[in-house]
Design an enzyme around this catalytic site. Sequence first.
Site, PDB file in Angstrom:
ATOM      1  N   GLU A 260       0.843  -1.204   0.000  1.00 57.93           N
ATOM      2  CA  GLU A 260       0.000   0.000   0.000  1.00 57.93           C
ATOM      3  C   GLU A 260       0.875   1.249   0.000  1.00 57.93           C
ATOM      4  O   GLU A 260       1.818   1.318   0.790  1.00 57.93           O
ATOM      5  CB  GLU A 260      -0.904  -0.004   1.243  1.00 57.93           C
ATOM      6  CG  GLU A 260      -1.944  -1.108   1.185  1.00 57.93           C
ATOM      7  CD  GLU A 260      -2.904  -1.078   2.375  1.00 57.93           C
ATOM      8  OE1 GLU A 260      -2.821  -0.159   3.207  1.00 57.93           O
ATOM      9  OE2 GLU A 260      -3.734  -1.990   2.469  1.00 57.93           O
ATOM     10  N   HIS A 278      -7.905   1.551   1.621  1.00 64.39           N
ATOM     11  CA  HIS A 278      -7.776   1.378   3.078  1.00 64.39           C
ATOM     12  C   HIS A 278      -8.639   2.392   3.842  1.00 64.39           C
ATOM     13  O   HIS A 278      -8.132   3.218   4.607  1.00 64.39           O
ATOM     14  CB  HIS A 278      -6.300   1.474   3.500  1.00 64.39           C
ATOM     15  CG  HIS A 278      -6.014   0.770   4.795  1.00 64.39           C
ATOM     16  ND1 HIS A 278      -4.870   0.050   5.017  1.00 64.39           N
ATOM     17  CD2 HIS A 278      -6.732   0.674   5.946  1.00 64.39           C
ATOM     18  CE1 HIS A 278      -4.884  -0.454   6.249  1.00 64.39           C
ATOM     19  NE2 HIS A 278      -6.010  -0.081   6.820  1.00 64.39           N
ATOM     20  N   ALA A 281     -11.426   2.372   8.516  1.00 69.22           N
ATOM     21  CA  ALA A 281     -11.617   3.175   9.724  1.00 69.22           C
ATOM     22  C   ALA A 281     -11.801   4.655   9.400  1.00 69.22           C
ATOM     23  O   ALA A 281     -11.828   5.488  10.303  1.00 69.22           O
ATOM     24  CB  ALA A 281     -10.418   2.991  10.648  1.00 69.22           C
TER      25      ALA A 281
END
Length: 304
Positions: A260, A278, A281
């Site tokens: 990543e 990603h 969250a």
Amino acid sequence: MVKILVTDPLHEDAIKILEEVGDVEVATGLTKEELLEKVKDADVLVVRSGTKVTRDVIEKAEKLKVIGRAGVGVDNIDVEAATEKGIIVVNAPDASSISVAELTMGLMLAAARNIPQATASLKRGEWDRKRFKGIELYGKTLGVIGLGRIGQQVVKRAKAFGMNIIGYDPYIPKEVAESLGVELVDDINELCKRADFITLHVPLTPKTRHIIGREQIALMKKNAIIVNCARGGLIDEKALYEALKEKKIRAAALDVFEEEPPKDNPLLTLDNVIGTPHQGASTEEAQKAAGTIVAEQIKKVLKG
Ligand code: NAD
């Protein structure tokens, strides 16, 4: 004065708490060299998942007492190296469970109904109602790998969609699975054989790396959809790419990647792969909670 170095974006409420106990410097997007230089005289280092707190970073830090990870997974921190130096690592394990579970459901639905592909097509001016025919979640078997905080939240939401749930997690008591209405299986291969949808919610450790490998993918149904909102390294991406390219499984919805940001990742060239960068969250609620929980813990550690 205590020096608090923050190297990833942190919620403003967390910064305010940290300012009560020290001088806060927010320095995001640092190169490795810059990080090594800045960490030298820091008492506290606060990161999310972007900063890699490797052994050399920890060894360079002469005064470091505590590392705060505003989130769950601490696989970007060499906890062993930190512990050897007596540095305490604190995180916020509960802060983002709901956000990650909601993204998991979102990706599951998006992959089942081809929502991103259909949106892109619509915006190109097309009106193709046949190409994007999907499948329902209702009545399907969902295989949940890892029945911890996030896995359990996914189970509750998937139940509301009328899914049957099987789970693989050798470490949770039978009673927990029973109370969730999940049938536990002893063997990950059995889960891979039986599930229509498979979702991963285990930490990345040497034991779980490539927990979904070539062997497991080969066992999956032709219509299987894999969702990964945990860590990229849990899946053998090369084997996944080959299976998706040859349509041996239906689709994958990925929030995380082995590397990543992904560099020339062939998975991202496939029509049956959808994903997010990603974002598990990345909600206002989770970021605020992760930041403030970690800041409060740092405050406690500093006050001894
Ligand atoms: P948790 O610790 O509450 O749950 C993990 C579960 O995995 C536990 O029940 C454990 O028993 C189980 N487990 C461990 N090893 C296993 C194995 N070999 N096989 C099967 N089960 C195993 O963690 P959580 O809060 O639910 O988070 C899970 C993971 O999600 C984190 O480790 C993190 O990597 C990832 N995560 C991703 C994002 C994102 O932004 N996409 C955000 C938060 C967390």
